[in-house]
Every structure is written in structure tokens, then in C-alpha cells.
Design a protein around this motif. Structure first.
Motif, PDB file in Angstrom:
ATOM      1  N   UNK A  24       0.830  -1.203   0.000  1.00  0.00           N
ATOM      2  CA  UNK A  24       0.000   0.000   0.000  1.00  0.00           C
ATOM      3  C   UNK A  24       0.869   1.259   0.000  1.00  0.00           C
ATOM      4  N   UNK A  25       1.981   1.202   0.720  1.00  0.00           N
ATOM      5  CA  UNK A  25       2.893   2.340   0.810  1.00  0.00           C
ATOM      6  C   UNK A  25       4.240   1.936   0.222  1.00  0.00           C
ATOM      7  N   UNK A  26       4.787   2.795  -0.638  1.00  0.00           N
ATOM      8  CA  UNK A  26       6.100   2.523  -1.229  1.00  0.00           C
ATOM      9  C   UNK A  26       7.194   2.654  -0.172  1.00  0.00           C
ATOM     10  N   UNK A  27       8.249   1.876  -0.346  1.00  0.00           N
ATOM     11  CA  UNK A  27       9.375   1.922   0.584  1.00  0.00           C
ATOM     12  C   UNK A  27      10.583   2.537  -0.103  1.00  0.00           C
ATOM     13  N   UNK A  28      11.217   3.478   0.585  1.00  0.00           N
ATOM     14  CA  UNK A  28      12.425   4.103   0.055  1.00  0.00           C
ATOM     15  C   UNK A  28      13.572   3.096   0.057  1.00  0.00           C
ATOM     16  N   UNK A  29      14.224   2.953  -1.079  1.00  0.00           N
ATOM     17  CA  UNK A  29      15.319   1.988  -1.214  1.00  0.00           C
ATOM     18  C   UNK A  29      16.578   2.723  -1.644  1.00  0.00           C
ATOM     19  N   UNK A  30      17.673   2.442  -0.944  1.00  0.00           N
ATOM     20  CA  UNK A  30      18.978   3.002  -1.302  1.00  0.00           C
ATOM     21  C   UNK A  30      19.961   1.837  -1.376  1.00  0.00           C
ATOM     22  N   UNK A  31      20.286   1.412  -2.577  1.00  0.00           N
ATOM     23  CA  UNK A  31      21.147   0.239  -2.759  1.00  0.00           C
ATOM     24  C   UNK A  31      22.537   0.456  -2.178  1.00  0.00           C
ATOM     25  N   UNK A  32      23.023   1.673  -2.277  1.00  0.00           N
ATOM     26  CA  UNK A  32      24.357   1.954  -1.750  1.00  0.00           C
ATOM     27  C   UNK A  32      24.387   1.753  -0.238  1.00  0.00           C
ATOM     28  N   UNK A  33      23.352   2.267   0.428  1.00  0.00           N
ATOM     29  CA  UNK A  33      23.284   2.070   1.878  1.00  0.00           C
ATOM     30  C   UNK A  33      23.109   0.589   2.211  1.00  0.00           C
ATOM     31  N   UNK A  34      22.255  -0.097   1.476  1.00  0.00           N
ATOM     32  CA  UNK A  34      22.006  -1.511   1.749  1.00  0.00           C
ATOM     33  C   UNK A  34      23.298  -2.325   1.666  1.00  0.00           C
ATOM     34  N   UNK A  35      24.138  -2.016   0.678  1.00  0.00           N
ATOM     35  CA  UNK A  35      25.407  -2.734   0.532  1.00  0.00           C
ATOM     36  C   UNK A  35      26.325  -2.467   1.727  1.00  0.00           C
ATOM     37  N   UNK A  36      26.405  -1.202   2.124  1.00  0.00           N
ATOM     38  CA  UNK A  36      27.264  -0.851   3.257  1.00  0.00           C
ATOM     39  C   UNK A  36      26.726  -1.441   4.553  1.00  0.00           C
ATOM     40  N   UNK A  37      25.419  -1.504   4.669  1.00  0.00           N
ATOM     41  CA  UNK A  37      24.795  -2.077   5.865  1.00  0.00           C
ATOM     42  C   UNK A  37      25.125  -3.565   5.985  1.00  0.00           C
ATOM     43  N   UNK A  38      25.046  -4.283   4.881  1.00  0.00           N
ATOM     44  CA  UNK A  38      25.357  -5.709   4.896  1.00  0.00           C
ATOM     45  C   UNK A  38      26.819  -5.941   5.267  1.00  0.00           C
ATOM     46  N   UNK A 174      10.568  15.677   6.272  1.00  0.00           N
ATOM     47  CA  UNK A 174      10.891  14.276   6.550  1.00  0.00           C
ATOM     48  C   UNK A 174      11.963  13.767   5.589  1.00  0.00           C
ATOM     49  N   UNK A 175      11.862  14.173   4.317  1.00  0.00           N
ATOM     50  CA  UNK A 175      12.867  13.762   3.331  1.00  0.00           C
ATOM     51  C   UNK A 175      14.239  14.323   3.686  1.00  0.00           C
ATOM     52  N   UNK A 176      14.274  15.578   4.101  1.00  0.00           N
ATOM     53  CA  UNK A 176      15.546  16.209   4.454  1.00  0.00           C
ATOM     54  C   UNK A 176      16.196  15.509   5.648  1.00  0.00           C
ATOM     55  N   UNK A 177      15.402  15.184   6.656  1.00  0.00           N
ATOM     56  CA  UNK A 177      15.939  14.505   7.836  1.00  0.00           C
ATOM     57  C   UNK A 177      16.465  13.115   7.476  1.00  0.00           C
ATOM     58  N   UNK A 178      15.701  12.422   6.647  1.00  0.00           N
ATOM     59  CA  UNK A 178      16.128  11.082   6.227  1.00  0.00           C
ATOM     60  C   UNK A 178      17.400  11.141   5.388  1.00  0.00           C
ATOM     61  N   UNK A 179      17.426  12.022   4.410  1.00  0.00           N
ATOM     62  CA  UNK A 179      18.572  12.088   3.503  1.00  0.00           C
ATOM     63  C   UNK A 179      19.843  12.531   4.218  1.00  0.00           C
ATOM     64  N   UNK A 180      19.716  13.420   5.190  1.00  0.00           N
ATOM     65  CA  UNK A 180      20.894  13.858   5.947  1.00  0.00           C
ATOM     66  C   UNK A 180      21.521  12.691   6.705  1.00  0.00           C
ATOM     67  N   UNK A 181      20.683  11.945   7.416  1.00  0.00           N
ATOM     68  CA  UNK A 181      21.189  10.810   8.185  1.00  0.00           C
ATOM     69  C   UNK A 181      21.680   9.700   7.262  1.00  0.00           C
ATOM     70  N   UNK A 182      20.979   9.510   6.162  1.00  0.00           N
ATOM     71  CA  UNK A 182      21.376   8.485   5.196  1.00  0.00           C
ATOM     72  C   UNK A 182      22.747   8.810   4.595  1.00  0.00           C
ATOM     73  N   UNK A 183      22.966  10.082   4.296  1.00  0.00           N
ATOM     74  CA  UNK A 183      24.244  10.503   3.713  1.00  0.00           C
ATOM     75  C   UNK A 183      25.395  10.303   4.697  1.00  0.00           C
ATOM     76  N   UNK A 184      25.135  10.597   5.968  1.00  0.00           N
ATOM     77  CA  UNK A 184      26.173  10.412   6.990  1.00  0.00           C
ATOM     78  C   UNK A 184      26.575   8.943   7.084  1.00  0.00           C
ATOM     79  N   UNK A 185      25.592   8.062   7.092  1.00  0.00           N
ATOM     80  CA  UNK A 185      25.880   6.631   7.206  1.00  0.00           C
ATOM     81  C   UNK A 185      26.601   6.105   5.971  1.00  0.00           C
TER      82      UNK A 185
END
Length: 251
Positions: A24-38, A174-185
Motif C-alpha cells: 500500500x505504501x512505497x518503501x524508500x530503497x537506497x542500494x548503496x546504503x544496503x550494501x554498506x549495511x550488509x 521528513x525527506x531532508x531529515x532522512x537524507x541527511x542521516x542516510x548521507x552520513x551513514x
């Protein structure tokens, strides 16, 4: 943030997660983050296992020296002054006692300082990284939820003309807060992976040197024990004599 506000946010995030699973709701996906997380989770697992096994090695070393000490004390009772092996038994007992009291204590202190403590400090940093990852996950859920609200208002406009601009404003925040933290990680997780090598290498070197030093000094201490050049009988001869005893024939 009040307890009620925090509860509402967690409740809304749980609802967003459920709707994402049902499509019902789309999920934000960042492959670069997913790779680093793994890569990070794999590193975390390996470092924790290394720490556990290193502690196990030190515990095993203590157990081994304790067993040696017990063996030396038991063997000591097998020999009296008239036995050719009595001096060897005395010397072995004294050597093992010295190894247990001095060398093991030195090994314990050195191993803790150069191997266990650095590994423990490395592991102590990992929970903070996991907390940042969890915050990113929450911000991503907030962003996805706000995006969904904007899309619904576009598809089905509200009678209140202010609802869509307000929803878009909240979505942008919300996008700005997410992208800032995502970029740091995304920037810091690879740095953490790179630091593992110069950090783990000295621990590995210290572990090998500690093992070498313990083995070398143990060998040097035990190598000076002198056994009689000739035995009254060999093991096979002794066993053969034991078989010829009457009590042995009755078993």
C-alpha cells in the motif's frame, strides 16, 4: 518529546511498515546504503565472534595450566627418594608451579591489554552505529508515510486547500531529515570498514606473539628437566610383567 508523542510516532511507523509489506505504501530503497549495511553487519558478527573466541582461548590456557599443576602434584606422590625418577618429579612440579604462578599471570595480563581490551573497545562502538541505523530506518518510515499522504491528497483532493501544501511541507522536512542521516551513514560506514584492518592487525600480531612467548618459555622451562639416561625397564616390559601377575590372570 513526550511519552505520548513517542508512542504515536512508533504506532504510526508500525502501521507504515505493515502497509509497505502489503504494497500500500512505497518503501524508500537506497542500494548503496544496503550494501554498506550488509558489510557492517558481517563485520559486527566477525568481530564479536573473534572476541568470544579470544576470551575462550585465555580461559582454555588457564584450564591447561591448572591441569598441568594438578598432574605435577599427583605425579609427585608416585616417587620416593629411592626412585630414580624422583628428582624429575620434583623438578617437574617446581617448574609447573613457576609456570602457573609467573608465566600464566604475565600472559593473562598481556593478552588482556593487547588483545581483549582493544577488541572490547571496538565492539563497544558498534551499538552506537546500530542506533544510528535504527534512526535512519525510523526517518525513512516517516518520509514514506508523508509521501503517501501527499500522493493520496493529489489523487483525492481535500476540501481544505491548505492540507496539500502542509502535507508537502511535512514530506519535504521528513525527506531532508532522512537524507541527511542516510548521507552520513553512507559516508561513515565505509570508513569504519577501512579502519577495521589497522585496528585488528595489531591485535592479531599481539595474539601470535603472546602464544609464541608462552610456548617458548614453557618449552625452555620444561626442556631443562633431565631424565635418567637408562630406565630399569621399558613400558612394554612393564606391561608384560603386569600381565604375568596372578591378579591380572583372574580378571
Amino acid at each position: 518529546m513526550s511519552l505520548l508523542t513517542g508512542f504515536k510516532k512508533n504506532f504510526n511507523r508500525a502501521g507504515t511498515t505493515l502497509m509497505q509489506r502489503t504494497g500500500i505504501v512505497d518503501r524508500t530503497v537506497d542500494r548503496e546504503f544496503d550494501d554498506e549495511y550488509e558489510r557492517f553487519k558481517l563485520l559486527e558478527k566477525k568481530v564479536e565472534k573473534l572476541t568470544k573466541e579470544a576470551k575462550g582461548y585465555l580461559d582454555s590456557l588457564r584450564a591447561m595450566t591448572t591441569a598441568q599443576l594438578r598432574i605435577s602434584r599427583i605425579l609427585h606422590h608416585f616417587y620416593d627418594d629411592a626412585t630414580p625418577m624422583e628428582p624429575c618429579g620434583q623438578q617437574y612440579k617446581k617448574t609447573i608451579e613457576n609456570l602457573d604462578q609467573e608465566l600464566r599471570a604475565e600472559m593473562d595480563a598481556s593478552f588482556r591489554k593487547t588483545v581483549l581490551e582493544p577488541l572490547a573497545r571496538f565492539c563497544s562502538y558498534l551499538p552506537a552505529v546500530n542506533e544510528a541505523i535504527q534512526r535512519r530506518k525510523k526517518k525513512a518510515l516517516d518520509y514514506d508515510s508523508q509521501r503517501s499522504k501527499v500522493r493520496k491528497l493529489i489523487d483525492k483532493p481535500s476540501e481544505d486547500p491548505q492540507r496539500l501544501p502542509l502535507a508537502e511541507q511535512e514530506a519535504n522536512l521528513a525527506r531532508e531529515q532522512y537524507e541527511n542521516l542516510n548521507a552520513i551513514l553512507i559516508e561513515d560506514l565505509p570508513k569504519l570498514m577501512e579502519l577495521r584492518v589497522p585496528y585488528i592487525d595489531p591485535c592479531f600480531e599481539a595474539l601470535v606473539k603472546a602464544q609464541l612467548e608462552f610456548s617458548k618459555r614453557s618449552y625452555e622451562a620444561l626442556d631443562v628437566i633431565e631424565f635418567p639416561p637408562e630406565r630399569e625397564s621399558h613400558v612394554d616390559e612393564v606391561l608384560n610383567s603386569m600381565r604375568q601377575l596372578q591378579i591380572a590372570n583372574k580378571i
